[in-house]
Design an enzyme around this catalytic site. Structure first.
Site, short mmCIF file in Angstrom:
data_model
loop_
_atom_site.label_atom_id
_atom_site.label_comp_id
_atom_site.label_asym_id
_atom_site.label_seq_id
_atom_site.Cartn_x
_atom_site.Cartn_y
_atom_site.Cartn_z
N ARG A 105 0.81 -1.22 0.00
CA ARG A 105 0.00 0.00 0.00
C ARG A 105 0.85 1.28 0.00
O ARG A 105 1.92 1.31 0.59
CB ARG A 105 -0.93 0.01 1.22
CG ARG A 105 -1.96 -1.11 1.19
CD ARG A 105 -2.76 -1.18 2.48
NE ARG A 105 -3.81 -2.20 2.37
CZ ARG A 105 -3.62 -3.49 2.64
NH1 ARG A 105 -2.44 -3.93 3.07
NH2 ARG A 105 -4.62 -4.34 2.50
N HIS A 130 -0.81 -2.52 -4.60
CA HIS A 130 -0.24 -3.40 -5.63
C HIS A 130 -0.28 -2.79 -7.03
O HIS A 130 -0.59 -3.47 -8.01
CB HIS A 130 -0.96 -4.75 -5.64
CG HIS A 130 -0.81 -5.54 -4.38
ND1 HIS A 130 0.34 -5.50 -3.61
CD2 HIS A 130 -1.67 -6.40 -3.75
CE1 HIS A 130 0.18 -6.31 -2.57
NE2 HIS A 130 -1.01 -6.85 -2.62
N HIS A 204 2.73 -12.92 -4.90
CA HIS A 204 1.56 -12.93 -4.03
C HIS A 204 0.87 -14.30 -4.03
O HIS A 204 -0.36 -14.39 -4.03
CB HIS A 204 0.57 -11.84 -4.45
CG HIS A 204 -0.32 -11.36 -3.35
ND1 HIS A 204 -1.44 -12.05 -2.94
CD2 HIS A 204 -0.28 -10.24 -2.58
CE1 HIS A 204 -2.05 -11.38 -1.98
NE2 HIS A 204 -1.37 -10.28 -1.74
N ASP A 278 -1.79 -8.94 8.60
CA ASP A 278 -1.56 -8.33 7.29
C ASP A 278 -0.53 -7.24 7.51
O ASP A 278 -0.80 -6.05 7.33
CB ASP A 278 -2.86 -7.78 6.72
CG ASP A 278 -2.74 -7.41 5.24
OD1 ASP A 278 -1.66 -7.68 4.65
OD2 ASP A 278 -3.71 -6.88 4.67
N GLU A 343 5.30 -12.25 1.34
CA GLU A 343 5.80 -11.38 0.27
C GLU A 343 7.11 -10.70 0.71
O GLU A 343 7.08 -9.68 1.41
CB GLU A 343 4.78 -10.30 -0.06
CG GLU A 343 3.42 -10.80 -0.47
CD GLU A 343 2.38 -9.69 -0.44
OE1 GLU A 343 2.40 -8.83 -1.35
OE2 GLU A 343 1.57 -9.67 0.51
#
Length: 380
Positions: A105, A130, A204, A278, A343
């Site tokens: 982000r 992304h 991803h 996250d 990631e």
């Protein structure tokens, strides 16, 4: 018995045969359906002689499937995805995709560069995620090269035009997947630019080591993350700029820990913000040095995956937004916690945090992000 006289030519041929190793891995190109507009999508399958195979496709330079044996030698596909390329665009979840130009982000889609403020596409609440609405994951990449041998590989290439998604500079990006005998998928991203810009690419893939169509999710997996700190986020999942120690928090995975043990800990504001994990973890050791980032073990199958990279950070996502509306491979319903995403990358919103590792790329430089996904089975 008299020996047979071997002439020089025969001897040379025999020695050459002995010296040349057998092909350890094959790479095979094939069609993989079409998009709604008729665009044909190719796939490339890499297979080694130890029971592992990985199929990638030109749409999003993505991992479409990856099969590895369990402790009993039974193979299963361990990445989530779809059966047709059109589904990847119709119900985007970034399954297996190469994400960029900037993975993760960027706050309100804005960032400064050389005194100018750039505005990116907004596609995640108030933020850009992304690469925006048409990031690298939604582009059809060129199959630049395919090779078999001791190591099989495929390289995809995409040229991102100046201004695409709001990003400055024309960027030429490549994604290379390779597989040898060691049951490790090597992924290398590279990029060059003709003008100053920012780049942060990653993979991803959603991993369920029990199998992508298994009824078993990933919350009972044992996870280790080699990080003593993480970057806490605001309510819109943008880093606050703080580097916070994991000690005494639900983010301490320095020892093997069952993921589901703390994912619903409502006393953690951070878990409430992310609907689970996250978050970016600040990996121990020197950035720029290939080192282990994470290890995940599925006790049912015995499959183990280790994530290695030289990147400074690792975004760990526990599949919080799989809400039961996504029909994946074999019409299997994907639900919250069914799979995990790891990631390796720069930190989220890096262009707006001068203290974070820089995402800047200038002409004459080459951006590189290499990662390895190593597979094995746990000792009984």
């Amino acid at each position: 018995m008299r020996g047979r006289n071997i002439g020089p030519a025969v001897l040379t041929a025999a020695l050459a045969t002995v010296a040349q190793p057998a092909v350890a891995a094959d790479a095979v190109r094939a069609p993989f359906g079409k998009l709604a507009d008729g665009t044909a999508i190719e796939k490339v399958t890499l297979t080694n002689d130890n029971g592992m195979s990985v199929t990638t496709m030109a749409l999003g330079a993505s991992v479409q499937s990856l099969s590895v044996p369990d402790r009993d030698g039974k193979r299963a596909d361990v990445v989530l995805g779809y059966d047709t390329p059109a589904e990847y665009l119709a119900d985007p979840q970034y399954f297996g995709a190469t994400v960029g130009r900037f993975a993760n982000r960027i706050d309100r889609g804005r960032f400064p560069l050389d005194g100018k403020q750039y505005q990116l596409e907004i596609n995640d609440g108030p933020n850009s995620l992304h690469g925006g609405k048409q990031g690298f994951d939604k582009r059809v990449w060129e199959v630049a090269s395919v090779e078999s041998g001791p190591t099989a590989s495929v390289t995809y290439r995409y040229v991102s035009a100046d201004g695409e998604g709001g990003y400055p500079g024309t960027v030429t990006a490549t994604a290379t997947y390779s597989l040898g005998r060691d049951n490790a998928l090597h992924v290398t991203y590279r990029a060059t630019t003709d003008a100053p810009t920012i780049v942060n690419m990653s993979n991803h893939s959603y991993w369920n080591l029990a199998g992508a169509t298994s009824d078993t999710g990933s919350m009972d997996d044992l996870l280790t993350i080699d990080a003593s700190a993480f970057t806490p986020v605001s309510g819109t999942l943008i880093p606050t700029g703080e580097i916070r120690p994991v000690a005494g928090t639900p983010f301490d995975f320095r020892k093997p820990t069952r993921i589901g043990a703390r994912v619903r800990d409502g006393s953690s504001e951070q878990l409430r913000y992310g609907h689970g994990y996250d978050h970016n973890f600040v990996i121990d050791g020197d950035a720029g040095t290939m080192r282990r980032m994470a290890r995940v073990e599925d006790s049912g199958s015995g499959r183990v995956m280790e994530v290695w990279s030289a990147a400074p950070g690792l975004q760990f996502y526990s599949g919080n937004f799989l809400d039961g509306t996504t029909l994946g491979k074999g019409q299997h319903i994907y639900r919250e916690g069914d799979a995990l995403v790891f990631e390796p990358q720069l930190f989220p919103d890096a262009p707006n945090h001068p203290d974070f590792p820089s995402a800047r790329l200038d002409p004459g430089e080459t951006y590189t992000n290499s990662m390895i996904f190593k597979f094995s089975v746990a000792d009984d």
